[in-house]
Scaffold this motif. Sequence first.
Motif, PDB file in Angstrom:
ATOM      1  N   ASP A   1       5.288 -21.228  -3.100  1.00  0.00           N
ATOM      2  CA  ASP A   1       4.671 -20.443  -4.191  1.00  0.00           C
ATOM      3  C   ASP A   1       5.556 -19.916  -5.002  1.00  0.00           C
ATOM      4  OD1 ASP A   1       2.318 -21.073  -3.017  1.00  0.00           O
ATOM      5  OD2 ASP A   1       1.448 -19.254  -2.684  1.00  0.00           O
ATOM      6  N   GLN A   2       6.879 -20.249  -5.079  1.00  0.00           N
ATOM      7  CA  GLN A   2       7.692 -20.061  -6.088  1.00  0.00           C
ATOM      8  C   GLN A   2       7.979 -20.926  -7.175  1.00  0.00           C
ATOM      9  OE1 GLN A   2      12.184 -20.229  -5.396  1.00  0.00           O
ATOM     10  NE2 GLN A   2      12.339 -18.252  -5.724  1.00  0.00           N
ATOM     11  N   GLY A   3       7.861 -22.253  -6.729  1.00  0.00           N
ATOM     12  CA  GLY A   3       8.074 -23.394  -7.598  1.00  0.00           C
ATOM     13  C   GLY A   3       6.627 -23.985  -8.407  1.00  0.00           C
ATOM     14  N   LEU A   4       5.733 -24.010  -7.295  1.00  0.00           N
ATOM     15  CA  LEU A   4       4.625 -24.889  -7.520  1.00  0.00           C
ATOM     16  C   LEU A   4       3.629 -24.087  -8.366  1.00  0.00           C
ATOM     17  CD1 LEU A   4       3.590 -26.762  -4.269  1.00  0.00           C
ATOM     18  CD2 LEU A   4       5.265 -27.039  -5.910  1.00  0.00           C
ATOM     19  N   PRO A   5       3.572 -22.879  -8.728  1.00  0.00           N
ATOM     20  CA  PRO A   5       2.513 -22.293  -9.584  1.00  0.00           C
ATOM     21  C   PRO A   5       2.855 -22.687 -10.971  1.00  0.00           C
ATOM     22  CG  PRO A   5       2.988 -20.744  -8.101  1.00  0.00           C
ATOM     23  CD  PRO A   5       3.900 -21.730  -7.762  1.00  0.00           C
ATOM     24  N   VAL A   6       4.221 -22.838 -11.438  1.00  0.00           N
ATOM     25  CA  VAL A   6       4.594 -23.378 -12.636  1.00  0.00           C
ATOM     26  C   VAL A   6       4.100 -24.835 -12.833  1.00  0.00           C
ATOM     27  CG1 VAL A   6       6.463 -23.961 -14.109  1.00  0.00           C
ATOM     28  CG2 VAL A   6       6.556 -21.734 -12.539  1.00  0.00           C
ATOM     29  N   LEU A   7       4.545 -25.614 -11.840  1.00  0.00           N
ATOM     30  CA  LEU A   7       4.101 -27.050 -12.070  1.00  0.00           C
ATOM     31  C   LEU A   7       2.692 -27.265 -12.256  1.00  0.00           C
ATOM     32  CD1 LEU A   7       5.919 -29.850 -10.340  1.00  0.00           C
ATOM     33  CD2 LEU A   7       3.616 -29.679 -10.112  1.00  0.00           C
TER      34      LEU A   7
END
Length: 328
Positions: free
Chosen positions: A260-266
Motif C-alpha cells: 500500500d505504499q506504491g499501489l495507491p499511486v498507480l
Amino acid sequence: MSELRIAVTAGEPGGIGPDLLLALAQRENPARCVVFADPDLLRQRAKELGQAVQIVEYRPDAVPPPDALEVRPIPMQGQARPGVAEARFAPYVLESITEAGQACLDGTFDALVTGPVQKSALLAAGLPFRGHTEYLAEQARSEPVMLLIAGSLRVALATTHLPLAEVPGAVTRERLVSILEILVAGLQSRFGLAQPKIRVLGLNPHAGEGGHFGREEQEVIAPAVEAFCQRGHQMEGPVSADTAFVEREGIDAFLAMYHDQGLPVLKTLGFGRAVNVTLGLPYVRTSVDHGTALDLAGTGRADPGSLFEAVDCAAQQVRAARHWAEAA
C-alpha cells in the motif's frame, strides 16, 4: 517464429472473471488465448448475459473456428451463482491456476494471464493461499517480484501480501539485492530497457529523516542501492515515498517497500487499465489490476479493459524476451 499461446484463468467463478473471458472471443487477440475453466460455467454465464459465444475444447493441433473461445476443461462440481463467492469452489479455482501454471512450466504455453480470485473464499476453504504471485512462485520454485504497470509508470514491490507489522522484518539487505537483481533483469529482457533507471523508496516517513524516524534506510536500503550503483546500474534512493512519484521523467521503474505504499499511486492513475506482472518466474505472467467485483458479475457491466491490457502486455513481453534471447 512459433505460434504464441497464452493460458488464461477465470478466477472466482461467482465473480466477473467468466464475464471478462467471454469478451476475449469478441476481439482480435495478439496470441492464441486458451481458457483454463469449466466450459459449462462459461456457457451458463453467456446465457445469463444473453451472449452468443461459441465455446470449443482446445486441441493443440486444430485451427479454432473464428470468434470461438477455446477452453481447456477444468471440471467444477456444482453451478456458481453470479455475485456469490463460495468456498466449495476453492479447489476448482486452485486447480485451474495449478494446471495453467504447469502448462507454462512445461513449455506448452508461453504466458499466463490470471483472472481475479476471491481470497476470502480460498482461505475459508482452508487453502494456504496468499495470492497468485506467491502461489505461482512456489510452484515454479522461484523468487517472485510483483510489478504493476499503468502506461509508462511501473511500480515493483519489495514485499507483497504481508501484514504491515511484518514488513520491516522482511526488508533485509539480502532480500533487496535479490529483488533488484530480478527487477533489473526483468526490465531488460521483458521490456527491452538495456540500462533501466530505478528509483527506490524509503520505508519510513521522509525516508527515515536522517535516522530519526527509523534506521532501515541507512542500514538496509541505502547500502543495497549503493552496491548496484557501484556495478554501473542507474539507481537512486532511498527516496521519501510522499514525493517519489511527483517527478517521474526518466524513471523506468519504482521499487516500493510494501503493497500500500506504491499501489495507491498507480491505481489512482491507471485503474481499470493497469496490469499486474510477476517477474522472477521462468515464464511470463500478467493479471488484471482489480478484484472479483461480485456486484457486477452477470450484469453485463464488467469492463474487460484490464484483461485486454494483461493479454496484450503478456504477448509483448514474450516477444521481447525472445528478441532479447536471440540478441544475447
